[in-house]
Write a protein that holds these residues in place. Sequence first.
Motif, PDB file in Angstrom:
ATOM      1  N   PHE A 112       0.833  -1.202   0.000  1.00 33.73           N
ATOM      2  CA  PHE A 112       0.000   0.000   0.000  1.00 33.73           C
ATOM      3  C   PHE A 112       0.870   1.255   0.000  1.00 33.73           C
ATOM      4  O   PHE A 112       0.576   2.233  -0.704  1.00 33.73           O
ATOM      5  CB  PHE A 112      -0.921  -0.014   1.222  1.00 33.73           C
ATOM      6  CG  PHE A 112      -1.861   1.144   1.277  1.00 33.73           C
ATOM      7  CD1 PHE A 112      -2.946   1.229   0.410  1.00 33.73           C
ATOM      8  CD2 PHE A 112      -1.661   2.176   2.191  1.00 33.73           C
ATOM      9  CE1 PHE A 112      -3.812   2.309   0.463  1.00 33.73           C
ATOM     10  CE2 PHE A 112      -2.525   3.253   2.249  1.00 33.73           C
ATOM     11  CZ  PHE A 112      -3.607   3.321   1.377  1.00 33.73           C
ATOM     12  N   ARG A 113       1.941   1.254   0.776  1.00 38.81           N
ATOM     13  CA  ARG A 113       2.860   2.405   0.786  1.00 38.81           C
ATOM     14  C   ARG A 113       3.527   2.570  -0.584  1.00 38.81           C
ATOM     15  O   ARG A 113       3.733   3.697  -1.065  1.00 38.81           O
ATOM     16  CB  ARG A 113       3.910   2.196   1.884  1.00 38.81           C
ATOM     17  CG  ARG A 113       5.077   3.175   1.882  1.00 38.81           C
ATOM     18  CD  ARG A 113       4.643   4.593   2.229  1.00 38.81           C
ATOM     19  NE  ARG A 113       5.744   5.489   2.424  1.00 38.81           N
ATOM     20  CZ  ARG A 113       6.538   5.976   1.483  1.00 38.81           C
ATOM     21  NH1 ARG A 113       6.363   5.614   0.214  1.00 38.81           N
ATOM     22  NH2 ARG A 113       7.511   6.806   1.791  1.00 38.81           N
ATOM     23  N   THR A 114       3.823   1.464  -1.253  1.00 39.08           N
ATOM     24  CA  THR A 114       4.419   1.535  -2.584  1.00 39.08           C
ATOM     25  C   THR A 114       3.457   2.148  -3.589  1.00 39.08           C
ATOM     26  O   THR A 114       3.855   2.945  -4.452  1.00 39.08           O
ATOM     27  CB  THR A 114       4.838   0.126  -3.037  1.00 39.08           C
ATOM     28  OG1 THR A 114       5.749  -0.434  -2.091  1.00 39.08           O
ATOM     29  CG2 THR A 114       5.512   0.165  -4.400  1.00 39.08           C
ATOM     30  N   GLY A 122      -0.896  -2.754  -7.642  1.00 38.17           N
ATOM     31  CA  GLY A 122      -2.002  -3.622  -8.013  1.00 38.17           C
ATOM     32  C   GLY A 122      -2.816  -4.046  -6.815  1.00 38.17           C
ATOM     33  O   GLY A 122      -2.343  -4.081  -5.671  1.00 38.17           O
ATOM     34  N   PHE A 123      -4.112  -4.362  -7.094  1.00 32.84           N
ATOM     35  CA  PHE A 123      -4.990  -4.752  -5.991  1.00 32.84           C
ATOM     36  C   PHE A 123      -4.550  -6.075  -5.384  1.00 32.84           C
ATOM     37  O   PHE A 123      -4.661  -6.279  -4.172  1.00 32.84           O
ATOM     38  CB  PHE A 123      -6.429  -4.865  -6.504  1.00 32.84           C
ATOM     39  CG  PHE A 123      -7.378  -5.392  -5.466  1.00 32.84           C
ATOM     40  CD1 PHE A 123      -7.838  -4.575  -4.439  1.00 32.84           C
ATOM     41  CD2 PHE A 123      -7.788  -6.720  -5.498  1.00 32.84           C
ATOM     42  CE1 PHE A 123      -8.706  -5.071  -3.480  1.00 32.84           C
ATOM     43  CE2 PHE A 123      -8.659  -7.220  -4.540  1.00 32.84           C
ATOM     44  CZ  PHE A 123      -9.125  -6.387  -3.533  1.00 32.84           C
ATOM     45  N   GLY A 124      -4.033  -6.986  -6.209  1.00 33.15           N
ATOM     46  CA  GLY A 124      -3.629  -8.280  -5.674  1.00 33.15           C
ATOM     47  C   GLY A 124      -2.506  -8.176  -4.678  1.00 33.15           C
ATOM     48  O   GLY A 124      -2.461  -8.923  -3.702  1.00 33.15           O
ATOM     49  N   ALA A 125      -1.591  -7.231  -4.897  1.00 31.50           N
ATOM     50  CA  ALA A 125      -0.461  -7.082  -3.989  1.00 31.50           C
ATOM     51  C   ALA A 125      -0.873  -6.465  -2.667  1.00 31.50           C
ATOM     52  O   ALA A 125      -0.166  -6.625  -1.663  1.00 31.50           O
ATOM     53  CB  ALA A 125       0.635  -6.250  -4.647  1.00 31.50           C
ATOM     54  N   VAL A 126      -2.001  -5.729  -2.661  1.00 30.47           N
ATOM     55  CA  VAL A 126      -2.460  -5.077  -1.429  1.00 30.47           C
ATOM     56  C   VAL A 126      -3.642  -5.826  -0.827  1.00 30.47           C
ATOM     57  O   VAL A 126      -3.656  -6.150   0.366  1.00 30.47           O
ATOM     58  CB  VAL A 126      -2.830  -3.605  -1.699  1.00 30.47           C
ATOM     59  CG1 VAL A 126      -3.307  -2.938  -0.414  1.00 30.47           C
ATOM     60  CG2 VAL A 126      -1.647  -2.854  -2.283  1.00 30.47           C
ATOM     61  N   GLY A 127      -4.655  -6.081  -1.649  1.00 28.51           N
ATOM     62  CA  GLY A 127      -5.882  -6.663  -1.120  1.00 28.51           C
ATOM     63  C   GLY A 127      -5.748  -8.112  -0.707  1.00 28.51           C
ATOM     64  O   GLY A 127      -6.335  -8.538   0.299  1.00 28.51           O
ATOM     65  N   LEU A 128      -4.967  -8.915  -1.466  1.00 28.10           N
ATOM     66  CA  LEU A 128      -4.852 -10.329  -1.128  1.00 28.10           C
ATOM     67  C   LEU A 128      -4.169 -10.542   0.222  1.00 28.10           C
ATOM     68  O   LEU A 128      -4.695 -11.284   1.069  1.00 28.10           O
ATOM     69  CB  LEU A 128      -4.105 -11.062  -2.246  1.00 28.10           C
ATOM     70  CG  LEU A 128      -3.972 -12.581  -2.067  1.00 28.10           C
ATOM     71  CD1 LEU A 128      -5.347 -13.223  -1.974  1.00 28.10           C
ATOM     72  CD2 LEU A 128      -3.160 -13.187  -3.212  1.00 28.10           C
TER      73      LEU A 128
END
Length: 502
Positions: A112-114, A122-128
């Motif tokens: 999220f900071r990135t 991407g949502f997968g890197a944050v949301g998953l």
Amino acid sequence: MSSPRPKSPQSSLLNRVRVILSENWEIVLGGIVLSCAQTIVPGDHALADPTLMPWLMLCLSFTALLRARPLGDGPHPMLNERRAFFPGMLQRLAVTAIPGVILAIFLAARSFRTSLVGMDAGFGAVGLPAAIGLVGLLAIAGLLLATQNHGRTAWDPPGVNTWFMTLTYSSLALGSTVVLGAASTAIDRSSVLQWLPQALTLGVAFLTVGLALGRVQNLRQRFAARRRDGGPYRPGMFRVALALFGPSLGLWVLLQLYVRLTGSVGFEQAWVLVFHVLSWSVVLWPARRPVAVHCLLHEVVPVGGADEPEPGTAASFEEAPEGALRINPIDLRRTRTIQAWTVPVRASRIEELDDPIRPLWSRPAPLTQSHVLGEAAFEPDPATLAVQTERITLHLRGTADIASLSGGAQVRRVVVLQPFPEPGESRKARPRTYRWEPKVPAICVQIVDAATQSIHMINGSILVLSTEGIARAYELEIGAPVYDWEEAMLQRPPQLEDYVAT
């Protein structure tokens, strides 16, 4: 019998290593398995993340499954905990999943900071990871709530609210993980603080696992009982601070040294992290130390009845006599007579006596350490002062080889036989009286005389007592350890039917 000669520094070091390995064999074996597993992890696998966080949390989950212990002072020492196998297993599974939840929250905050600084994560890197962390957090809370009676004690005085303390601890752990995850992307790679967020997250994980196994009820009990001197109870913060900052600072210093020596740190150095995490788990969650050991004394008799008839003429003095009643420690059979014997374990520091909490009622009389020959105990290893449960030391009551017993009987001879020398002991043979006698190591025969102050017995030793011309022999069997004095005094002694097949 003279006292044993002092051991050399090399022998003391080897004994210390042997004690550490015997107490932490599962941790050592786990470290070897994880170090070997690192070599087969592909470079593009999620565990091979260059931040090293997945591998750190995997190692911590592994050691938490094997050795996790509460960090607090525990319940009042005079109260027994309610324990069962299945709830205890579920509780251990819950704390094993805590490092995984911390990892998911750390990665979500990092991604999220990135994304905030302009890089499309991407949502997968944050949301998953966030979803996995939330589901794992709910599962852990459910397991801990379902097993809340595991470890409960009878006394629950009013005081600090359990839910308030639990929510406070959880909020601090989750909040600090989010901050550290976001800070891991804000620190320059060439900075000396590069690995500090990962190191502090490891300390937060250690602390969270230890606090999750504790109970706020234990604090209420100690606050209500107060100290022996009447003063208020103050929780000890040393172990809490050690769990938070010990692994963190150690990991940060270790990685900084690797950066200075090699220029960079990657997944190739993950084997160093394995032994760092496992070493701190041994420090923070030490193995349990027994307070006593249940032992048995089996009456044994020589195996006989198959001797050849004596010849009509006298045998030569060079030959062993036939049919002589001699006790051989490797050629005996047990009778149906068993004597139960509970032997205390002494330590260089006894935690039960160090607890300053005022007792709730008068304690029962402690376990007697007295034996017919004197005082018996498992004394600390003389070279390392480590707790051991392999050798019983008997301090004799008198210095003469004749002692009076009840009824006017006289003990005229006491001998302790040992079938074989222990590894590392001298094999030097004792002087022989007759030529036909076999060579026996001197360490295997302990004869009580006027100069004897103590004798030692290990598993399988034979205690021979000769009273009024009647000799009896007893074989020592060292049994199960006991970790609570209340349990040791209330437990039923072993009976004959426990050892005889039906």
